[in-house]
Design a protein around this motif. Structure first.
Motif, PDB file in Angstrom:
ATOM      1  N   LEU A 337       0.838  -1.204   0.000  1.00  0.00           N
ATOM      2  CA  LEU A 337       0.000   0.000   0.000  1.00  0.00           C
ATOM      3  C   LEU A 337       0.870   1.251   0.000  1.00  0.00           C
ATOM      4  CD1 LEU A 337      -2.749   1.407   0.223  1.00  0.00           C
ATOM      5  CD2 LEU A 337      -2.626   1.108   2.702  1.00  0.00           C
ATOM      6  N   LEU A 340       2.038   1.967  -3.484  1.00  0.00           N
ATOM      7  CA  LEU A 340       0.935   2.469  -4.315  1.00  0.00           C
ATOM      8  C   LEU A 340       0.575   3.901  -3.913  1.00  0.00           C
ATOM      9  CD1 LEU A 340      -1.109   1.688  -6.519  1.00  0.00           C
ATOM     10  CD2 LEU A 340      -2.645   0.899  -4.728  1.00  0.00           C
ATOM     11  N   ALA A 341       0.606   4.173  -2.603  1.00  0.00           N
ATOM     12  CA  ALA A 341       0.248   5.517  -2.120  1.00  0.00           C
ATOM     13  C   ALA A 341       1.261   6.548  -2.608  1.00  0.00           C
ATOM     14  CB  ALA A 341       0.176   5.515  -0.593  1.00  0.00           C
ATOM     15  N   SER A 344       0.818   7.025  -6.338  1.00  0.00           N
ATOM     16  CA  SER A 344      -0.402   7.777  -6.674  1.00  0.00           C
ATOM     17  C   SER A 344      -0.272   9.248  -6.289  1.00  0.00           C
ATOM     18  CB  SER A 344      -1.628   7.150  -6.008  1.00  0.00           C
ATOM     19  OG  SER A 344      -1.534   7.283  -4.609  1.00  0.00           O
ATOM     20  N   ALA A 345       0.493   9.546  -5.216  1.00  0.00           N
ATOM     21  CA  ALA A 345       0.726  10.948  -4.850  1.00  0.00           C
ATOM     22  C   ALA A 345       1.487  11.652  -5.963  1.00  0.00           C
ATOM     23  CB  ALA A 345       1.522  11.018  -3.546  1.00  0.00           C
ATOM     24  N   GLU A 347       1.481  10.776  -9.132  1.00  0.00           N
ATOM     25  CA  GLU A 347       0.596  10.904 -10.301  1.00  0.00           C
ATOM     26  C   GLU A 347      -0.424  12.024 -10.106  1.00  0.00           C
ATOM     27  OE1 GLU A 347       1.210   9.407 -13.122  1.00  0.00           O
ATOM     28  OE2 GLU A 347       2.908   8.638 -12.013  1.00  0.00           O
ATOM     29  N   ALA A 348      -0.923  12.169  -8.860  1.00  0.00           N
ATOM     30  CA  ALA A 348      -1.886  13.239  -8.593  1.00  0.00           C
ATOM     31  C   ALA A 348      -1.231  14.598  -8.826  1.00  0.00           C
ATOM     32  CB  ALA A 348      -2.401  13.127  -7.159  1.00  0.00           C
ATOM     33  N   VAL A 351      -0.554  14.735 -12.955  1.00  0.00           N
ATOM     34  CA  VAL A 351      -1.709  14.882 -13.851  1.00  0.00           C
ATOM     35  C   VAL A 351      -2.651  15.976 -13.331  1.00  0.00           C
ATOM     36  CG1 VAL A 351      -3.616  13.656 -14.954  1.00  0.00           C
ATOM     37  CG2 VAL A 351      -1.502  12.444 -14.467  1.00  0.00           C
ATOM     38  N   GLY A 352      -2.887  15.970 -12.013  1.00  0.00           N
ATOM     39  CA  GLY A 352      -3.867  16.906 -11.437  1.00  0.00           C
ATOM     40  C   GLY A 352      -3.368  18.329 -11.343  1.00  0.00           C
TER      41      GLY A 352
ATOM     42  N   PHE B  16      -6.682   9.470 -11.223  1.00  0.00           N
ATOM     43  CA  PHE B  16      -5.474   9.499 -10.384  1.00  0.00           C
ATOM     44  C   PHE B  16      -5.751  10.167  -9.029  1.00  0.00           C
ATOM     45  CE2 PHE B  16      -3.001   8.784 -14.389  1.00  0.00           C
ATOM     46  CZ  PHE B  16      -2.369   7.615 -13.970  1.00  0.00           C
ATOM     47  N   LEU B  17      -6.641  11.178  -9.026  1.00  0.00           N
ATOM     48  CA  LEU B  17      -6.962  11.828  -7.745  1.00  0.00           C
ATOM     49  C   LEU B  17      -7.690  10.861  -6.814  1.00  0.00           C
ATOM     50  CD1 LEU B  17      -8.049  15.503  -8.505  1.00  0.00           C
ATOM     51  CD2 LEU B  17      -6.032  14.703  -7.276  1.00  0.00           C
ATOM     52  N   LEU B  19      -7.528   7.596  -6.846  1.00  0.00           N
ATOM     53  CA  LEU B  19      -6.543   6.597  -6.392  1.00  0.00           C
ATOM     54  C   LEU B  19      -5.690   7.169  -5.256  1.00  0.00           C
ATOM     55  CD1 LEU B  19      -5.145   3.814  -6.904  1.00  0.00           C
ATOM     56  CD2 LEU B  19      -3.615   5.015  -8.467  1.00  0.00           C
ATOM     57  N   PHE B  20      -5.248   8.398  -5.426  1.00  0.00           N
ATOM     58  CA  PHE B  20      -4.393   9.053  -4.418  1.00  0.00           C
ATOM     59  C   PHE B  20      -5.148   9.220  -3.091  1.00  0.00           C
ATOM     60  CE2 PHE B  20      -3.142  13.426  -2.815  1.00  0.00           C
ATOM     61  CZ  PHE B  20      -2.038  12.982  -2.108  1.00  0.00           C
ATOM     62  N   CYS B  23      -5.743   5.858  -1.369  1.00  0.00           N
ATOM     63  CA  CYS B  23      -4.511   5.289  -0.784  1.00  0.00           C
ATOM     64  C   CYS B  23      -4.129   6.021   0.497  1.00  0.00           C
ATOM     65  CB  CYS B  23      -3.359   5.381  -1.785  1.00  0.00           C
ATOM     66  SG  CYS B  23      -3.474   4.216  -3.124  1.00  0.00           S
TER      67      CYS B  23
END
Lengths: 585, 72
Positions: A337, A340-341, A344-345, A347-348, A351-352, B16-17, B19-20, B23
């Motif tokens: 986890l 993945l966390a 994903s941080a 990626e956020a 992309v975000g 992606f948000l 998922l973030f 998590c």
């Protein structure tokens, strides 16, 4: 009679450093991954290939390359850490179970050591731009003024020209960055890196959201130029189809078509059709309007190389830093986890925030045509954006916030690159952390001196980035994932990863780890070599500049100084690696 | 910006948000799960059939404690 001390514990074994909290290690790894590429490189790539096609390749690369590499590095790091190894050579030796593994690890360790040296210079650029925007020293009115400031600041015109102590030069900001980096890293894993990242990563997101709100509320800054708006900027990046106005050149029967202008939105396409029919130049032989769809883009190898490369460098896999961080975890700590966390941080943020801030803001003020294709990392960040912030209401403040964000992301990234070298020095030389930091600083300063002096055409940075920041990373990552999947073995790796796991890795990864990821990496590496060393055309006698800088009849002294330094560091690492006490099977 | 552009933007950023956030929520909400982790480790020990390349910190410390007890 031997004298026996019964009331004092034995001081011989020093407790290894550990992370203080679970969220701390997640933020530290995420901080190591989030960097200027998230905000400056990613949007340029999306705009180049169109949002639809690029994001398909990007998500597939994330699943088949990024995530497996992250999980593998976290697993290998914790596995080696449980056996007392916190160095990259130690991790590689643990994976192979043989003595040669530690020498492979020395090559891997070279990557963060070298990348740190030139990345610190880029970190100083970010700090310098933030301060100069806030103080008004940097307020370009034209693209030429922005380029001139960049040239003076980085010393791109002549070697040694960035060495002044003025505000418009690199050196003072570089010194500040070095002091900050070494002060933080000297505090250790928990008190230094973790505490810094716990503060820096949330701050980075808050600053990003502030700039994002400012950008998305810009609308159409100049009502007389409806083609320059936030909506157009978002369309330029995210529209699935790319439409170009092209002009024919050369042979009448088999002309080559050259892109003249990109047309964003239905209105722009309709206006172009009308213009062509009105001017009677559209006889289908000299001019044409061509739409490139998702499938046509996906058929381009360059798109896959760009998407895979972006995922790879953005997640900071292959640098060895994730493995080093994970080696300070114990089997009581969760990693599936956590990996993945942190991914994903990253990626956020990419992309975000990165996908919505820089290019839309640039198009809102300059228009797609005004951007003139300047979507590469350095052009967008250090030539285009200062111009955009100067035109923006409250631009000095928001420009300062944006470059401060880049600077903070660079701090967490540089810390992650310092730790592998320091852990290696502690293990091989037996020195304490402060001593290791001093030795690491001395080695790094010699590299930074080369990067800071040989600034003409950014030759030293470019050489180091090409050979160590790209070539060596692809090569060693392929070696790492192959050893992980085939030498350690999927059965053992799977069990090791799931010790204490809060979530399970999908079973399909038992197949992805040994087959898909190594083949994907080999494919990407081959493509990278093919396109970057032999060139797209593979024309006979045409040699890439990175090769000709080293091996032509008139080699570049700057390139050779950089490569010579790398060879010296590698020799030192290999020599010190011999001292690593690792018992082979 | 076309409809397709908005669709890709929302799916990409939203995906992606989500998922973030999921998590981070799980990391924070499960932070006190150390007992369960220990239990899992005892149930499924890793048996790789080889000795560690170098004695771990715990092994070294245990050995040292045993030596000092014997000496005492």
């Amino acid at each position: 009679m031997p004298r026996v001390k019964t009331n004092k514990p034995e001081p011989a074994v020093q407790a290894p450093e550990q992370w203080g909290s679970r969220i701390g290690v997640v933020l530290a790894v995420a901080g190591g991954a989030i960097g200027i590429g998230n905000f400056l490189r990613f949007p340029g790539q999306v705009a180049q290939f169109g949002g639809g096609a690029f994001m398909i390749a990007y998500v597939l690369s994330f699943i088949f390359l990024g995530l497996p590499m992250c999980w593998a590095e976290w697993t290998a790091g914790r596995y080696a850490g449980s056996k007392g190894h916190h160095t990259i050579p130690g991790i590689m030796a643990t994976l192979t179970g043989k003595n040669y593994g530690k020498y492979l690890g020395a090559f891997c360790l070279l990557i963060p050591v070298v990348v740190y040296c030139y990345f610190t210079a880029v970190q100083a650029w970010c700090l310098g731009y933030a301060v100069n925007l806030l103080t008004g020293n940097l307020a370009p009115q034209t693209a030429e003024e922005a380029s001139l400031f960049f040239a003076n600041f980085t010393g791109i015109k002549a070697h040694g020209s960035a060495l002044g102590l003025e505000m418009g030069k690199l050196l003072p900001f570089l010194l500040i960055c070095l002091v900050i980096n070494y002060l933080v890293i000297a505090q250790g894993i928990s008190r230094g890196i973790e505490r810094c990242c716990k503060w820096a990563v949330p701050t980075l997101f808050i600053l990003g959201i502030i700039v994002l709100i400012r950008v998305l509320t810009l609308g159409t800054p100049d009502a007389s130029k409806p083609e320059a708006s936030i909506s157009q900027g978002l369309g330029y990046m995210w529209n699935p189809q790319k439409t170009f106005l092209e002009q024919a050149k050369g042979d009448n029967e088999y002309p080559t078509w050259h892109k003249v202008e990109e047309l964003v939105g239905d209105d722009a396409v309709a206006a172009a059709h009308e213009r062509l029919s009105h001017d009677r130049v559209s006889d289908n032989r000299t001019w044409r309007i061509r739409t490139v769809g998702i499938w046509e883009q996906l058929a381009r190898p360059a798109l896959w190389l760009a998407a895979a490369g972006q995922i790879f460098f953005s997640l900071a896999v292959g640098f060895g830093v994730i493995g080093t961080y994970a080696s300070y975890l114990t089997h009581k700590d969760e990693i599936v986890l956590g990996a993945l966390a942190s991914a994903s941080a990253n990626e956020a943020a990419e992309v975000g925030l990165g996908g919505l801030i820089t290019l839309p803001a640039a198009v809102a003020f300059l228009g797609v045509a005004g951007l003139s294709g300047q979507t590469s990392l350095f052009s967008l960040g250090f030539n285009v954006l200062p111009l955009v912030f100067t035109k923006m209401p409250g631009g000095a403040f928001f420009g300062f916030i944006f470059f401060l964000l880049l600077f903070i992301s660079a701090i967490t990234a540089t810390l992650s690159m310092l730790q592998p070298g320091i852990a290696f020095l502690e293990a091989t030389l037996g020195v304490k952390r402060r001593g290791a930091v001093l030795i690491s600083a001395a080695v790094s300063l010699s590299g930074i001196a080369i990067v800071t002096f040989f600034t003409q055409d950014l030759k030293a940075i470019d050489t180091l980035d090409f050979w160590c920041g790209n070539f060596l990373i692809y090569l060693m990552s392929t070696v790492f994932i192959t050893l992980f999947a085939w030498r350690l073995g999927i059965k053992k790796a799977w069990a090791e990863a799931h010790i204490g796991a809060d979530i399970k890795i999908p079973k399909i990864f038992k197949w992805i780890w040994p087959y898909v990821t190594p083949l994907f990496l080999i494919g990407v590496f081959s493509l990278w070599v093919s396109l970057n060393i032999f060139g797209e055309t593979h024309a006979y006698g045409v040699v890439d500049t990175h090769l000709s800088d080293l091996f032509s009849s008139s080699p570049s002294p700057a390139a050779w100084w950089a490569i010579g330094w790398v060879i010296c560091v590698l020799m030192g690492l290999l020599y010190a690696t011999q001292r690593l006490r690792i018992e082979a099977d | 910006m076309t409809f397709g552009g908005w669709f890709i933007l929302i799916i990409s950023v939203g995906g992606f948000l989500i998922l973030f956030i999921a998590c981070i929520y799980k990391v924070l909400s499960l932070s006190g799960a150390s007992k369960r982790i220990e239990g899992f480790e005892k149930m499924t020990p890793i048996d790789n059939g080889t000795e560690p390349l170098e004695p771990s910190y715990a092994t070294r410390k245990n050995k040292q404690t045993r030596t000092s007890r014997t000496s005492a």
